[in-house]
Every structure is written in structure tokens, then in C-alpha cells.
Scaffold this motif. Sequence first.
Motif, PDB file in Angstrom:
ATOM      1  N   SER A  94       0.654  -1.132   0.189  1.00 41.02           N
ATOM      2  CA  SER A  94      -0.080   0.179  -0.019  1.00 41.02           C
ATOM      3  C   SER A  94       0.942   1.320  -0.205  1.00 41.02           C
ATOM      4  N   TYR A  95       0.570   2.229  -0.678  1.00 35.13           N
ATOM      5  CA  TYR A  95       1.295   3.711  -0.666  1.00 35.13           C
ATOM      6  C   TYR A  95       1.162   4.303   0.482  1.00 35.13           C
ATOM      7  N   HIS A  96       0.327   3.736   1.412  1.00 34.59           N
ATOM      8  CA  HIS A  96       0.074   4.373   2.740  1.00 34.59           C
ATOM      9  C   HIS A  96       0.735   3.891   4.006  1.00 34.59           C
ATOM     10  N   ILE A  97       1.578   3.004   3.640  1.00 35.29           N
ATOM     11  CA  ILE A  97       2.484   2.471   4.702  1.00 35.29           C
ATOM     12  C   ILE A  97       3.505   3.485   5.105  1.00 35.29           C
ATOM     13  N   GLN A  98       4.149   3.470   6.286  1.00 36.01           N
ATOM     14  CA  GLN A  98       4.886   4.650   6.592  1.00 36.01           C
ATOM     15  C   GLN A  98       6.137   4.700   5.633  1.00 36.01           C
ATOM     16  N   ARG A  99       6.947   3.359   5.103  1.00 34.91           N
ATOM     17  CA  ARG A  99       7.877   3.588   4.589  1.00 34.91           C
ATOM     18  C   ARG A  99       7.766   4.339   3.262  1.00 34.91           C
ATOM     19  N   LEU A 100       6.493   3.941   2.732  1.00 31.72           N
ATOM     20  CA  LEU A 100       6.346   4.859   1.318  1.00 31.72           C
ATOM     21  C   LEU A 100       5.813   6.127   1.575  1.00 31.72           C
ATOM     22  N   ARG A 101       5.201   6.579   2.708  1.00 29.77           N
ATOM     23  CA  ARG A 101       5.009   7.787   2.827  1.00 29.77           C
ATOM     24  C   ARG A 101       5.976   8.787   3.246  1.00 29.77           C
ATOM     25  N   ASP A 102       7.225   8.014   3.788  1.00 34.16           N
ATOM     26  CA  ASP A 102       8.352   8.903   3.929  1.00 34.16           C
ATOM     27  C   ASP A 102       9.180   8.833   2.570  1.00 34.16           C
ATOM     28  N   ALA A 103       8.759   8.103   1.694  1.00 39.49           N
ATOM     29  CA  ALA A 103       9.790   8.160   0.402  1.00 39.49           C
ATOM     30  C   ALA A 103       9.653   9.288  -0.322  1.00 39.49           C
ATOM     31  N   PRO A 104      10.759   9.656  -0.876  1.00 40.25           N
ATOM     32  CA  PRO A 104      10.669  11.134  -1.623  1.00 40.25           C
ATOM     33  C   PRO A 104      10.138  10.877  -3.169  1.00 40.25           C
ATOM     34  N   PRO A 105       9.493  11.663  -3.810  1.00 39.55           N
ATOM     35  CA  PRO A 105       8.829  11.488  -5.080  1.00 39.55           C
ATOM     36  C   PRO A 105       9.916  10.863  -6.178  1.00 39.55           C
ATOM     37  N   GLN A 106      11.056  10.991  -5.843  1.00 39.73           N
ATOM     38  CA  GLN A 106      12.174  10.372  -6.848  1.00 39.73           C
ATOM     39  C   GLN A 106      11.950   9.004  -6.382  1.00 39.73           C
ATOM     40  N   HIS A 107      11.692   8.656  -5.534  1.00 40.13           N
ATOM     41  CA  HIS A 107      11.516   6.841  -5.298  1.00 40.13           C
ATOM     42  C   HIS A 107      10.627   6.385  -6.372  1.00 40.13           C
ATOM     43  N   PHE A 108       9.423   7.094  -6.259  1.00 40.71           N
ATOM     44  CA  PHE A 108       8.256   6.497  -7.188  1.00 40.71           C
ATOM     45  C   PHE A 108       8.717   6.553  -8.723  1.00 40.71           C
ATOM     46  N   PHE A 109       9.504   7.771  -9.139  1.00 38.37           N
ATOM     47  CA  PHE A 109       9.729   7.941 -10.336  1.00 38.37           C
ATOM     48  C   PHE A 109      10.673   6.672 -10.649  1.00 38.37           C
ATOM     49  N   ASP A 110      11.800   6.590  -9.761  1.00 38.48           N
ATOM     50  CA  ASP A 110      12.774   5.510 -10.095  1.00 38.48           C
ATOM     51  C   ASP A 110      12.106   4.162 -10.318  1.00 38.48           C
ATOM     52  N   VAL A 111      10.973   3.728  -9.480  1.00 38.17           N
ATOM     53  CA  VAL A 111      10.555   2.427  -9.373  1.00 38.17           C
ATOM     54  C   VAL A 111       9.763   2.180 -10.833  1.00 38.17           C
ATOM     55  N   ILE A 112       9.174   3.467 -11.143  1.00 36.66           N
ATOM     56  CA  ILE A 112       8.339   3.168 -12.495  1.00 36.66           C
ATOM     57  C   ILE A 112       9.231   2.940 -13.529  1.00 36.66           C
ATOM     58  N   THR A 113      10.569   3.832 -13.530  1.00 35.57           N
ATOM     59  CA  THR A 113      11.591   3.866 -14.669  1.00 35.57           C
ATOM     60  C   THR A 113      12.324   2.178 -14.715  1.00 35.57           C
ATOM     61  N   GLN A 114      12.603   1.761 -13.540  1.00 34.34           N
ATOM     62  CA  GLN A 114      13.625   0.705 -13.240  1.00 34.34           C
ATOM     63  C   GLN A 114      12.682  -0.701 -12.873  1.00 34.34           C
ATOM     64  N   GLY A 115      11.354  -0.466 -12.104  1.00 30.09           N
ATOM     65  CA  GLY A 115      10.604  -1.734 -11.725  1.00 30.09           C
ATOM     66  C   GLY A 115      11.420  -1.965 -10.443  1.00 30.09           C
ATOM     67  N   PHE A 116      10.650  -2.623  -9.699  1.00 29.70           N
ATOM     68  CA  PHE A 116      10.761  -3.083  -8.188  1.00 29.70           C
ATOM     69  C   PHE A 116      10.000  -4.525  -7.856  1.00 29.70           C
ATOM     70  N   GLY A 117      10.813  -5.472  -7.517  1.00 32.28           N
ATOM     71  CA  GLY A 117      10.142  -6.566  -7.163  1.00 32.28           C
ATOM     72  C   GLY A 117       9.362  -7.291  -8.407  1.00 32.28           C
ATOM     73  N   ALA A 118       8.251  -7.421  -8.293  1.00 34.07           N
ATOM     74  CA  ALA A 118       7.027  -8.097  -9.348  1.00 34.07           C
ATOM     75  C   ALA A 118       6.996  -7.152 -10.170  1.00 34.07           C
ATOM     76  N   MET A 119       7.102  -5.809 -10.088  1.00 35.93           N
ATOM     77  CA  MET A 119       6.856  -4.831 -11.143  1.00 35.93           C
ATOM     78  C   MET A 119       7.874  -4.925 -12.051  1.00 35.93           C
TER      79      MET A 119
END
Length: 155
Positions: A94-119
Motif C-alpha cells: 500500500s502507498y499508505h504504509i509509513q515507509r512509502l509515505r516517507d519516500a521522496p517522489p524520486q523513489h516513485f519515479f525510479d520504481v516506475i522507470t526501473q521496476g521493483f520486485g514483481a513490477m
Amino acid sequence: MKWRVLALAALSLLSCSDMSNQPKQKTYRPLVGPAEIPSGVRSFEAHEAPAPEISITLLERGRERYNIYCAPCHGANGDGKGMIVQRGFPAPPSYHIQRLRDAPPQHFFDVITQGFGAMYSYAERVRPVDRWAIAAYIRALQRSQSAMQSPEHPP
């Protein structure tokens, strides 16, 4: 008649060859090495767009792109319970867990760009400016889910 069918089936099985001895392509080798890249050519990663200013237009574009690319897995409100997950695929966090709430927008940009886990990577499907729009929209989703109801505006 039965004998003819069995003979034909046996003959067709004998005509199959060993697939491991088939001719095959050799492994890919680039024709241009690192020292031979023409001047003025930049790698895909070097062409990333900088983070744009947050605006209503950017958030609307982010919502549109999020609903197309992200909501099937991450859910409309970012809880990780999208339609794909309901059909048996692993749930993303969930985007609402604390780890992802604390993540900077760059984190989401990088995950969309490079993938992460099963994504897998969406670098070839989503333009960099749209990745930033999605990252901004994810941040808006996070804030909307944790907003407190003010006394002046009851539900």
C-alpha cells in the motif's frame, strides 16, 4: 484401418529430430562499443526529465496515467488491492504504509522507470514527464487518505 493410423503416427514421431541439435543464433553482440558511440548520442537514462512544478494540470495528468498504468495493481486509492490482485496476483505494498509515505517522489519515479520486485519497468511505456505526474499523484493520494476531517466540514 487402425493399423494404418498407428503406422502414420509412428512415422510422424520418427521424423522429429533432436531439438538440441538445431541451428541457433549466437548470443547478441553490439556492433558499436562504448568507445565508438557517435558524438551527440545520449543514453536513455541521461535523457530523464527533471521534476516539474506541482500544479492542478500535473495532478490531473498524473491521475489519468495512474488509472491507466498503476490502478490495475495498486488500486484506485493506492491500497494495493487492484483488480489484478483480486484475480490472484501478488499484492504490491500500500502507498499508505509509513515507509512509502516517507519516500521522496524520486523513489516513485525510479520504481516506475526501473521496476521493483514483481513490477517490471515502465520506462518504455510511460514518458518521464508522465512518471513525475504519477509520482505527484501518488503523493496526493497518500495525503488524501490520511487527511483529518475538520470540525467546520463534517462528513
